[in-house]
Design an enzyme around this catalytic site. Structure first.
Site, short mmCIF file in Angstrom:
data_model
loop_
_atom_site.label_atom_id
_atom_site.label_comp_id
_atom_site.label_asym_id
_atom_site.label_seq_id
_atom_site.Cartn_x
_atom_site.Cartn_y
_atom_site.Cartn_z
N ASP A 28 0.83 -1.21 0.00
CA ASP A 28 0.00 0.00 0.00
C ASP A 28 0.87 1.25 0.00
O ASP A 28 1.06 1.86 1.03
CB ASP A 28 -0.92 -0.04 1.22
CG ASP A 28 -1.89 1.12 1.28
OD1 ASP A 28 -2.14 1.75 0.23
OD2 ASP A 28 -2.40 1.42 2.39
N GLU A 50 -2.34 10.58 1.05
CA GLU A 50 -3.56 9.79 0.91
C GLU A 50 -3.99 9.17 2.23
O GLU A 50 -5.19 9.08 2.54
CB GLU A 50 -3.35 8.70 -0.15
CG GLU A 50 -4.63 7.98 -0.58
CD GLU A 50 -4.97 6.78 0.28
OE1 GLU A 50 -6.10 6.25 0.15
OE2 GLU A 50 -4.12 6.34 1.08
N GLU A 51 -3.01 8.74 3.04
CA GLU A 51 -3.34 8.07 4.29
C GLU A 51 -3.93 9.01 5.34
O GLU A 51 -4.46 8.54 6.35
CB GLU A 51 -2.09 7.37 4.86
CG GLU A 51 -1.49 6.29 3.97
CD GLU A 51 -2.37 5.05 3.84
OE1 GLU A 51 -3.49 5.04 4.40
OE2 GLU A 51 -1.95 4.10 3.16
#
Length: 360
Positions: free
Chosen positions: A97, A128-129
């Site tokens: 990921d 994004e996280e």
């Protein structure tokens, strides 16, 4: 493959978490360099998070297609940033990921961006996280657009055309402090809060198995009081809520409407910290059909998939742009044994290349 693995080991070894801006920049620069010279590299920065957009030399176009990859990871112990190759797998935080996919996307972009008869972009982000608002969200606000977007999140070469929305909220309960030996003189805010959580979970119980339904995760409960011999006067719970487009109480609602709904449901005050809409792409579009065909050409079924986790595709979906998730295989996302399945890397590269060359 050896060259890619060397780059993947170096990239996974970078602890590119949200609290390490220098590591976010280092990871971004590594993948930009991987794409090679001769491209326009447009740099962005928002909220302290760097991102980049690469394309053939010239003025930024409206892209026919964009390859999107994020290079940030969730926190992990130090040993997870010491990548390990074993039994055809690359273990380490971010291997699945989605750092391996990001490198493949950079390689494919380098190979085809100059030959395809349309503008192709490579979008690299580092947030994004933690919501995506300062990466993909910021670039979309700055006018970056496309006909179709492929996000390289893990999917085992299946095509994800639908993912849930994300809602992060806090429930606040207040009471009255008192000596713990005389609880009848106080009003325990923790008990008020647990009752409120019970009402929310009665409405959205934890599924016994995978289900395409709204889920609520109680992530943290806290009170300002630190003395054990005191009735707490305040309590707060942090909730992570994932919801499909079919939930009429949440989908299509704004922050004020959602806060009012949850306030009525829980019976306590509610603060909405973030809201991301569900993502949907047309499974019958010509691009999705072409991508599924490319996966089949690479030896995979090319099936459709729905994902419970939110991704940056929602920023495009909200603008009417179809975005899908399509990535290699692996397992253990955000866990201690996260790995990328290296057997899927070359098929993934081949499928992406075939797809991009097939677009008109």
């Amino acid at each position: 493959m050896d060259d890619l693995l060397d780059a993947a080991v170096r990239l996974v070894a970078i602890p590119s978490t949200a609290d390490r801006p220098e590591c976010l920049q280092k990871a971004l620069d590594l993948v930009v360099d991987r794409a090679g010279p001769g491209f326009t590299v447009e740099r962005f920065r928002s909220g302290g998070k760097p991102s980049a957009l690469l394309y053939a030399p010239g003025r930024r176009p409206a892209f026919r297609a964009i390859l999107n990859a994020h290079l940030d990871v969730v926190p992990a112990p130090a040993e997870q940033f010491r990548p390990v190759l074993r039994d055809g797998r690359l273990y380490g935080r971010g291997a699945q990921d989605m750092k391996v996919a990001a490198l493949v996307m950079a390689d494919v972009f380098r190979s085809v961006a100059r030959e395809v008869p349309y503008p192709l972009g490579l979008q690299l982000v580092t947030d994004e996280e933690v919501g995506g608002y300062d990466g993909t969200g910021h670039q979309v606000q700055r006018g970056v657009t496309a006909d179709f977007v492929v996000i390289g999140e893990q999917s085992g070469l299946q095509v994800v055309t639908e993912s849930k929305g994300i809602l992060q909220v806090r429930l606040h309960a207040t009471g009255k402090a008192a000596h713990a030996a005389y609880p009848w003189l106080g009003d325990n805010a923790v008990l008020r809060l647990t009752a409120a959580l019970g009402r929310v979970l009665d409405r959205y119980p934890v599924p016994a198995a995978e289900a395409w339904a709204t889920t609520v995760t109680v992530a943290r409960v806290e009170t300002a009081g630190r003395a054990v011999n005191q009735v707490p006067a305040d309590a707060t719970a942090w909730l992570d809520i994932r919801f499909p487009a079919g939930d009429p109480a949440l989908a299509g609602r704004d922050v004020a409407q959602i806060a009012a709904y949850l306030r009525d449901l829980a019976g306590v005050e509610v603060s909405v910290d973030s809201l991301g809409a569900p993502h949907h792409a047309d499974p019958d579009s010509s691009e999705v059909r072409a991508l599924r065909a490319a996966a089949r050409d690479a030896g995979y079924p090319g099936g459709l998939l729905r994902k419970h986790g939110a991704a940056d595709g929602r920023f495009y979906s909200a603008r009417g742009v179809d975005a899908v998730i399509f990535g290699p295989g692996g397992d253990g996302q955000h866990g201690p044994d996260e790995y990328a399945d290296l057997a899927t890397v070359e098929p993934y590269r081949a499928a992406l290349t075939t797809f991009l060359r097939s677009l008109q």
